[in-house]
Design a protein around this motif. Structure first.
Motif, short mmCIF file in Angstrom:
data_model
loop_
_atom_site.label_atom_id
_atom_site.label_comp_id
_atom_site.label_asym_id
_atom_site.label_seq_id
_atom_site.Cartn_x
_atom_site.Cartn_y
_atom_site.Cartn_z
N THR A 1 0.85 -1.19 0.00
CA THR A 1 0.00 0.00 0.00
C THR A 1 0.88 1.24 0.00
N SER A 2 0.58 2.20 -0.85
CA SER A 2 1.28 3.48 -0.84
C SER A 2 0.25 4.59 -0.98
N VAL A 3 0.72 5.82 -0.77
CA VAL A 3 -0.16 6.99 -0.79
C VAL A 3 0.53 8.11 -1.55
N ARG A 4 -0.26 8.89 -2.28
CA ARG A 4 0.26 10.11 -2.92
C ARG A 4 -0.39 11.32 -2.26
N LEU A 5 0.45 12.30 -1.88
CA LEU A 5 0.01 13.58 -1.33
C LEU A 5 0.59 14.71 -2.18
N SER A 6 -0.09 15.88 -2.15
CA SER A 6 0.44 17.08 -2.81
C SER A 6 0.42 18.20 -1.77
N PRO A 7 1.47 18.31 -0.96
CA PRO A 7 1.41 19.15 0.24
C PRO A 7 1.65 20.63 0.05
N ASN A 8 2.21 21.06 -1.09
CA ASN A 8 2.57 22.48 -1.17
C ASN A 8 1.77 23.23 -2.22
N GLY A 9 0.97 24.16 -1.74
CA GLY A 9 0.29 25.07 -2.65
C GLY A 9 -1.03 24.58 -3.18
N ASP A 10 -1.70 25.45 -3.92
CA ASP A 10 -3.01 25.18 -4.49
C ASP A 10 -2.94 24.04 -5.50
N SER A 11 -3.93 23.16 -5.44
CA SER A 11 -4.05 22.10 -6.43
C SER A 11 -5.52 21.99 -6.84
N GLN A 12 -5.81 22.46 -8.03
CA GLN A 12 -7.17 22.48 -8.56
C GLN A 12 -8.15 23.15 -7.59
N GLY A 13 -7.69 24.25 -6.99
CA GLY A 13 -8.52 25.03 -6.09
C GLY A 13 -8.52 24.58 -4.65
#
Length: 364
Positions: free
Chosen positions: A221-233
Motif C-alpha cells: 500500500t502506498s499513498v500520494r500527497l500534494s502538500p505544497n500550494g493550491d491544487s485544482q482550487g
C-alpha cells in the motif's frame, strides 16, 4: 553513495532502480471505463521503470469523472486489466494501481450524479466531459452515513486490483481530489468528526488507508500527497503541520512508500511559490519517500536523492515520450519530446508510437 539506478525495497515490492513512473492519465479506456488493448503495449513498453504507478483508476462510477479513464469496480474492468499487468510482468516490470475518487472534480454529465465532497463547494476549474470542458458544479457534502460506503469502494477496488494482477495499490490523496478535499481547510468546512482539527481532517485518509491495508497489506500500500500550494482550487492555510501529521500517521501505519507531488514556480501543472514540504516530511516519515513533479534529468533526480530528502523519484511527463526512460537517463541519451495534443486523445498516436533507443539505432 546511493545511485538513481540502484535497487530499492518499496515496502514488499523490490524495485530494480529508483526511476519510478508517475501516474499519468491518458484517456485510452472505453466510454464504460474498461481498459483497451493498446494499454497492454503502452505499459509493457515502460516496464523498465523501477515501479510503474498506473494512471489514476476510478474506484466507483461516482468517483470517476474523467472521460475514457479506466476503473476497477467491475468484473469486466478486472478482466481487461489482467493482460496489462501480465505484459508488464512478462517484461520484467512491476506495477501498482492508483485508486482514485475525484470528489468535486467531476461533472454530472459524465457520472450521472451531482459531485460529492467534504463540503458544499465548487472549484473554478472546468471539468473534462465527453462534450469538452464544462464549468464545474457545486458538490454536495457527503453524509456521515455515506462514508462507510466510500470505504467499501476502496476495499472493493483494492481486491479487484489484486485480482487483476497488480503488485499493490496507491491511494490517490493528492491533486485536489476527494481525500485532499477532506484534508485541506479551504475545502473542508465540516463540523463533525471529519472536519475542524487536523486529526479530524485526516480521519478519512486514515480510514481509507487502514481499509486498503486490511486487504493488500501495508507493504503493498502506498499513498500520494500534494502538500505544497493550491491544487485544482484545494489549498490549506497552514500546510506544514497538516502534512507532517498526515505523513507521521502513514509512517506509523507502515505503508510501503509515500509519494509527494510538489510543483515549483515553473511547474507544468499547479505552479506555486510555496516551498516544498518534503524536507519536513522526511523528518517524520521513516519509510521510503518518493518525490515527483517536473524532474526531467538524471542530475536533478540524483541531487534530491543525494540530499537525503528522497529515496526515489517518480518521473511523469518524461515517461510519455520515452518508454525506456531509465536507460536514456543512465546513458545520457537524448530524450524524445511528447506531443501535448495527444496526451488525452484516443488511439495509438502519441501513446505507443514513441521509439525506444533500440528502434532509433536501427532506424539510423
Amino acid at each position: 553513495m546511493v545511485s538513481l539506478f540502484d535497487p530499492i525495497a518499496l515496502g514488499d515490492i523490490q524495485a530494480p532502480n529508483r526511476v519510478l513512473m508517475a501516474p499519468l492519465t491518458r484517456g485510452r479506456a472505453t466510454r464504460e471505463h474498461v481498459p483497451t488493448g493498446i494499454m497492454i503495449d503502452y505499459y509493457r513498453q515502460r516496464a523498465s521503470a523501477g515501479l510503474i504507478i498506473s494512471e489514476a483508476t476510478g474506484i466507483s462510477r461516482q468517483g470517476l469523472g474523467w472521460p475514457y479513464a479506466p476503473g476497477l469496480w467491475s468484473d469486466e474492468q478486472v478482466a481487461a486489466w489482467r493482460p496489462v499487468t501480465a505484459a508488464v510482468h512478462e517484461a520484467g516490470g512491476r506495477i501498482v494501481a492508483q485508486l482514485w475518487h475525484m470528489g468535486r472534480q467531476v461533472h454530472s454529465s459524465v457520472t450521472g450524479e451531482q459531485p460529492v465532497s467534504s463540503s458544499a463547494t465548487r472549484t473554478e476549474c472546468h471539468m473534462h466531459t465527453y462534450e469538452g470542458r464544462q464549468p464545474s458544479e457545486t458538490a454536495r457534502p457527503l453524509r456521515l452515513d455515506e462514508i462507510p460506503g466510500i470505504l467499501d469502494d476502496y476495499e472493493r477496488a483494492t481486491r479487484n486490483a489484486l485480482a487483476a494482477g497488480f503488485d499493490g495499490v496507491q491511494i490517490h490523496a493528492a491533486n485536489g481530489y476527494l481525500i485532499d478535499q477532506f484534508l485541506r481547510d479551504n475545502a473542508n468546512f465540516r463540523d463533525d468528526r471529519y472536519g475542524g482539527s487536523i486529526e479530524n481532517r485526516t480521519r478519512l485518509l486514515r480510514e481509507v488507508t487502514e481499509r486498503v491495508i486490511s486487504v493488500a497489506g501495508a507493504g503493498r500500500t502506498s499513498v500520494r500527497l500534494s502538500p505544497n500550494g493550491d491544487s485544482q482550487g484545494v489549498d490549506d492555510s497552514n500546510p506544514e503541520p497538516l502534512f507532517t501529521y498526515a505523513a507521521k500517521l502513514l509512517s506509523d501505519l507502515g505503508i510501503g512508500f509515500l509519494e509527494l507531488r510538489e510543483p515549483g514556480p515553473d511547474g507544468t501543472f499547479g505552479k506555486t511559490d510555496v516551498p516544498k514540504l518534503s524536507p519536513a516530511i522526511r523528518k517524520v516519515f521513516a519509510r521510503p519517500l518518493v518525490v515527483n513533479s517536473d524532474y526531467d534529468t538524471a542530475q536533478a533526480a540524483q541531487a534530491v536523492i543525494d540530499s537525503g530528502v528522497a529515496d526515489a523519484v517518480a518521473f511523469g511527463r518524461t515517461f510519455l515520450a520515452n518508454p525506456d526512460l531509465p536507460e536514456r537517463l543512465k546513458t545520457g541519451a537524448p530524450l524524445n519530446t511528447s506531443d501535448m495534443a495527444t496526451w488525452y486523445s484516443q488511439g495509438e498516436a502519441g501513446y505507443t508510437d514513441y521509439p525506444a533507443l533500440s528502434a532509433e539505432t536501427v532506424a539510423a
